[in-house]
Structure formats: structure tokens, C-alpha cells
Design a protein around this motif. Structure first.
Motif, PDB file in Angstrom:
ATOM      1  N   ILE A  18      -9.106  -0.339  13.978  1.00 62.05           N
ATOM      2  CA  ILE A  18      -9.843   0.500  13.016  1.00 62.05           C
ATOM      3  C   ILE A  18      -9.162   0.503  11.656  1.00 62.05           C
ATOM      4  CG2 ILE A  18     -10.695   2.851  12.573  1.00 62.05           C
ATOM      5  CD1 ILE A  18     -10.585   3.318  15.599  1.00 62.05           C
ATOM      6  N   TYR A  19      -7.834   0.312  11.632  1.00 60.04           N
ATOM      7  CA  TYR A  19      -7.051   0.466  10.404  1.00 60.04           C
ATOM      8  C   TYR A  19      -6.839  -0.842   9.647  1.00 60.04           C
ATOM      9  CZ  TYR A  19      -5.889   5.041  12.329  1.00 60.04           C
ATOM     10  OH  TYR A  19      -5.954   6.321  12.833  1.00 60.04           O
ATOM     11  N   GLY A  20      -7.418  -1.958  10.099  1.00 58.87           N
ATOM     12  CA  GLY A  20      -7.238  -3.221   9.382  1.00 58.87           C
ATOM     13  C   GLY A  20      -6.218  -4.121  10.053  1.00 58.87           C
ATOM     14  N   GLU A  21      -6.020  -5.311   9.454  1.00 59.83           N
ATOM     15  CA  GLU A  21      -5.189  -6.338  10.067  1.00 59.83           C
ATOM     16  C   GLU A  21      -3.722  -6.270   9.664  1.00 59.83           C
ATOM     17  OE1 GLU A  21      -6.942 -10.081   9.255  1.00 59.83           O
ATOM     18  OE2 GLU A  21      -8.766  -9.694  10.409  1.00 59.83           O
ATOM     19  N   ASP A  22      -3.386  -5.600   8.576  1.00 62.98           N
ATOM     20  CA  ASP A  22      -1.984  -5.538   8.153  1.00 62.98           C
ATOM     21  C   ASP A  22      -1.136  -4.868   9.229  1.00 62.98           C
ATOM     22  OD1 ASP A  22      -2.786  -6.681   5.836  1.00 62.98           O
ATOM     23  OD2 ASP A  22      -2.878  -4.814   4.696  1.00 62.98           O
ATOM     24  N   ASP A  44       2.329   1.026  11.525  1.00 62.97           N
ATOM     25  CA  ASP A  44       2.236   1.296  12.958  1.00 62.97           C
ATOM     26  C   ASP A  44       2.600   2.745  13.264  1.00 62.97           C
ATOM     27  OD1 ASP A  44       1.496  -1.295  13.350  1.00 62.97           O
ATOM     28  OD2 ASP A  44       3.406  -1.977  14.182  1.00 62.97           O
ATOM     29  N   ALA A  45       3.633   3.247  12.606  1.00 61.78           N
ATOM     30  CA  ALA A  45       4.038   4.638  12.817  1.00 61.78           C
ATOM     31  C   ALA A  45       2.954   5.598  12.329  1.00 61.78           C
ATOM     32  CB  ALA A  45       5.351   4.914  12.090  1.00 61.78           C
ATOM     33  N   PHE A  46       2.312   5.248  11.202  1.00 63.09           N
ATOM     34  CA  PHE A  46       1.213   6.075  10.676  1.00 63.09           C
ATOM     35  C   PHE A  46       0.055   6.107  11.670  1.00 63.09           C
ATOM     36  CE2 PHE A  46      -2.854   6.561   8.522  1.00 63.09           C
ATOM     37  CZ  PHE A  46      -2.639   7.704   7.752  1.00 63.09           C
ATOM     38  N   ILE A  47      -0.277   4.944  12.241  1.00 61.62           N
ATOM     39  CA  ILE A  47      -1.378   4.860  13.207  1.00 61.62           C
ATOM     40  C   ILE A  47      -1.081   5.719  14.435  1.00 61.62           C
ATOM     41  CG2 ILE A  47      -2.572   3.316  14.806  1.00 61.62           C
ATOM     42  CD1 ILE A  47      -2.219   1.090  12.694  1.00 61.62           C
TER      43      ILE A  47
END
Length: 405
Positions: free
Chosen positions: A100-104, A110-113
Motif C-alpha cells: 500500500i505504501y509504494g515500492e521504496d 519499514d519502521a513507519f509502516i
């Protein structure tokens, strides 16, 4: 977790776990701008300091990690020691959420997700209870048990060699699995070899052997057989005295290792009762408390595997295809989780020799196709992975297929 459970938290701390260091992002209940973010060393003091700062931002805090074992075990332990709630976002679910958050992909993202998923998609996370500790204990115990079994096997091989050097006829009497019986190993531990037995005499040896528990009849019979073998050798072989002294020590060590294994098995039995997965796995033919505990602990959360093929690759039982021009063949996979592979293969071997079972039919089919014993057992282990994956995913017990199937 349920969405109603999330309402109790005001701060959400997401930690992307690493081997030497982690990355932490802290969010509040509504805002997308991190309240706190940065790298944290794989060190108790550093982790404790970072979590303290995050906790001071206000409100009850939920700490979410992407792995609670291995590299994440220290973080989880520190957070629990501080009285914080800890949740886990499995790798498989993280991958689903991350799309959902894109490919980067960076540690910070990752911690934000992880932090954002714990507050906005709580159905994907689950609280870390006592289960990780139990699984960690099982891993330690199964590892120690493997070492014990390997050392015992080495001692048995050494003992056979010593007995053969001192008296080949005696070694023949105690050959192969015969030496693995309690009476035979105690005989060697007490008398050592031909010289020690002859000094004691047949009458005394028979009386001693018959006094052992459950050996009233078998003990004297063994003494007769042993002394009949000793009568065939009238010469004393070189270094027999030294050999017998070493044989006593090796036999004593084997007896100690037998006790250690029983103690480890009892501890595994106790821990296994606290994991429903072990009870499910033990319903499979050939899977007892040791293999069941090993498979459950090494697999961990079954949801981290997308399908049975991924689990088979992780266990090292999936064949690797090799193509070159017109040649196509499969070869044995190297690597994988060796302890998990051993549990799958060894339990498959036990099941394959159960007369009249579907496993025996499948094993014989592979042998008829020209497979070796090892290849047939590996194929059966690969088939067993499919069963284990389905059982753990659905929480169902084993239901044997008809032999014809």
C-alpha cells in the motif's frame, strides 16, 4: 488485535529489527508525522533509553516489531521488562501491508509502516505473550538434545572399536544394537572387557547380571553367551589393559548421556503441553514429542510462509531443478534449516516402516521407481510438508488417507 483494543493506546512505536541495530519510528493516534525516529543500537541500554523517550511522549504505548525472535528477542525482552505491551507484525503480513505504501524500501520507511499498521490495521498484528519464550526454550532444548544424541552415537562407535581391538568375539556378541541395551552397556561399564570378565568369573558375572532390574533371566543367559565367546580367544591382544580402562569410561559416559536425554525429553514434554501446535503435529504418524516440538519451534508462525513450497524450501526438502540444454533433472537442495529438515526426514522414515500405512505404500512406490532409500524418504518428507502446512494453517488434526490414495 481488534480495533477496539487499539483505542487504549495513545502512542505507537514501530521497530524495524536488525542484527546490529534497529530503526524506530513513533506515531501518535492521528498524525502521520513521526513524533520520534532514529536508529537504535542492538544494546539493552540504548533500547531502554529509546523506549523511555518514546513513552514520555504521552499516553499508553504499544511497541510493534517485525520479528520477536532471533534479532528481535532483546528488544522484546527489554520492552516487557519496562511493562510495555509488545505486538508482532509477521513478515508475510508486513509484505501485504507494505504494498500500500509504494515500492521504496528503507529501514525508516519499514519502521513507519510497522507503526502505522499497528494503529490503522490492527487485524494484522498480534500481541506477543509467553509463546516466544516457550518456543525459544524448546529450540535450546532440542539443540542440546541433538548434541547429546550425536555425542552418544560417537561414544557407541568408539566403544565398538575398543571392544574389537581387545576381543573381536566379544564385540560380535555385543554388535550393533545389542550394545544399546541397558544390561550390555552396564556389563561393559562394570568389567571393561575380556580380562575384567575373566577375573570376575562366569558365576559372579551371572549373579551380578541377574540381580539387575528386569534381568533375572536374561542376565545369566548373557553371561553364558559372553563367556562362550571369550573361550574362543586364548591370547591377550596388545594394549588390552588400557583398552578396558577406556571402555569403562566410554560406557559410563554413554549411561550419563542416556540420563541427560531422558531429562531433556521430560522438559520438552512439559513445554510441548503449552503449545497447541505440538498437540496437532503429534497426531501425524512418526511425529512424537521431540519431532513435534522441533517442527513447531523451528516453523514458528506458519503465516510467515506464503505456501507449502516456501516452507519446504525453508526446511531444505524441496528439490532444485537443474536445466542445461536438453538435460533436465532435479538435485538435492543444499542448506535450509537443518534441524527442521532432520525432523521431517526422520519422522518420515519412522512412518514409512509402519506396516500397512499410506506412508509405507508411497515409500515402496518411490523405491519401485528406482529411487534410493534416501531419495524416497526425502520425497516422503516433502509430501509431509504439505500436510503440516495445511494442518497448522487450518488448526486441524491429521486424518489418514486410504492406502490406495
Amino acid at each position: 488485535m481488534k480495533r477496539s483494543d487499539i483505542a487504549a493506546y495513545g502512542v505507537f512505536c514501530g521497530i524495524d529489527v536488525g542484527k546490529t541495530g534497529h530503526y524506530m519510528v513513533v506515531l501518535d493516534h492521528d498524525g502521520d508525522k513521526p513524533l520520534l525516529s532514529g536508529s537504535v543500537a542492538q544494546d539493552e541500554a540504548a533500547i531502554r533509553e529509546a523506549l523511555t523517550k518514546a513513552g514520555d511522549l504521552g499516553g499508553r504505548m504499544l511497541v510493534t516489531v517485525d520479528q520477536y525472535g532471533a534479532f528481535g528477542s532483546l528488544t522484546v525482552a527489554v520492552a516487557k521488562d519496562m511493562g510495555l505491551d509488545v505486538a508482532h507484525l509477521s513478515p508475510r503480513k508486513f509484505k501485504q501491508v507494505a504494498e500500500i505504501y509504494g515500492e521504496d524500501k528503507t529501514d525508516a520507511k519499514d519502521a513507519f509502516i510497522i507503526a502505522d499498521a499497528s494503529r490503522s490495521m490492527p487485524r494484522h498484528i498480534e500481541l506477543v505473550g509467553e509463546r516466544p519464550e516457550i518456543m525459544a526454550e524448546i529450540k535450546v532444548l532440542t539443540s542440546c538434545r541433538d548434541d547429546t544424541v550425536r555425542e552418544r552415537t560417537r561414544c557407541y562407535n568408539r566403544l565398538h572399536d575398543l571392544l574389537h581391538r581387545a576381543c573381536p568375539a566379544l564385540d560380535k556378541v555385543l554388535s550393533k544394537q545389542k550394545l544399546h541395551n541397558g544390561l550390555e552397556i552396564c556389563l561393559v561399564e562394570r568389567y571393561g572387557g575380556p580380562q575384567g570378565l575373566k577375573r570376575a568369573g562366569k558365576t559372579r558375572v551371572a549373579k551380578w547380571a541377574g540381580s539387575l532390574k528386569y534381568c533375572k533371566t536374561r542376565g545369566p543367559k548373557l553371561a553364558e553367551t559372553v563367556f562362550a565367546a571369550l573361550s574362543k580367544q586364548t591370547v591377550t591382544l596388545p594394549a588390552t589393559t588400557v583398552i578396558e580402562a577406556q571402555a569403562k569410561k566410554v560406557a559410563k559416559r554413554i549411561i550419563e548421556l542416556e540420563v541427560e536425554e531422558k531429562e531433556l525429553d521430560a522438559e520438552l514434554e512439559r513445554l510441548s503441553e503449552q503449545m497447541v501446535e505440538v498437540e496437532i503435529l503429534r497426531s501425524i504418524p512418526g511425529v512424537g514429542r521431540v519431532f513435534g516440538a522441533t517442527i513447531a519451534a523451528e516453523i514458528g508462525d506458519i503465516s510467515r510462509f506464503a505456501d507449502a513450497h516456501h516452507l519446504a524450501s525453508y526446511a531444505g526438502v524441496a528439490p532444485v531443478k537443474k536445466e542445461s540444454s536438453t538435460i533436465k533433472k532435479s538435485r538435492k537442495r543444499k542448506g535450509g534449516n537443518r534441524r527442521l529438515k532432520n525432523a521431517f526426514v526422520q519422522s518420515a522414515v519412522i512412518a514409512a516402516f509402519r506396516e500397512g500405512s499410506a506412508e509405507e505404500t508411497y515409500y515402496k512406490k518411490k523405491i519401485a521407481e528406482g529411487k534410493t532409500h534416501q531419495q524416497a524418504c526425502l520425497a516422503l518428507a516433502r509430501r509431509r510438508v504439505e500436510v503440516v502446512y495445511a494442518m497448522l494453517t487450518n488448526g486441524t488434526y491429521y486424518e489418514p488417507l486410504p492406502v490406495a490414495a
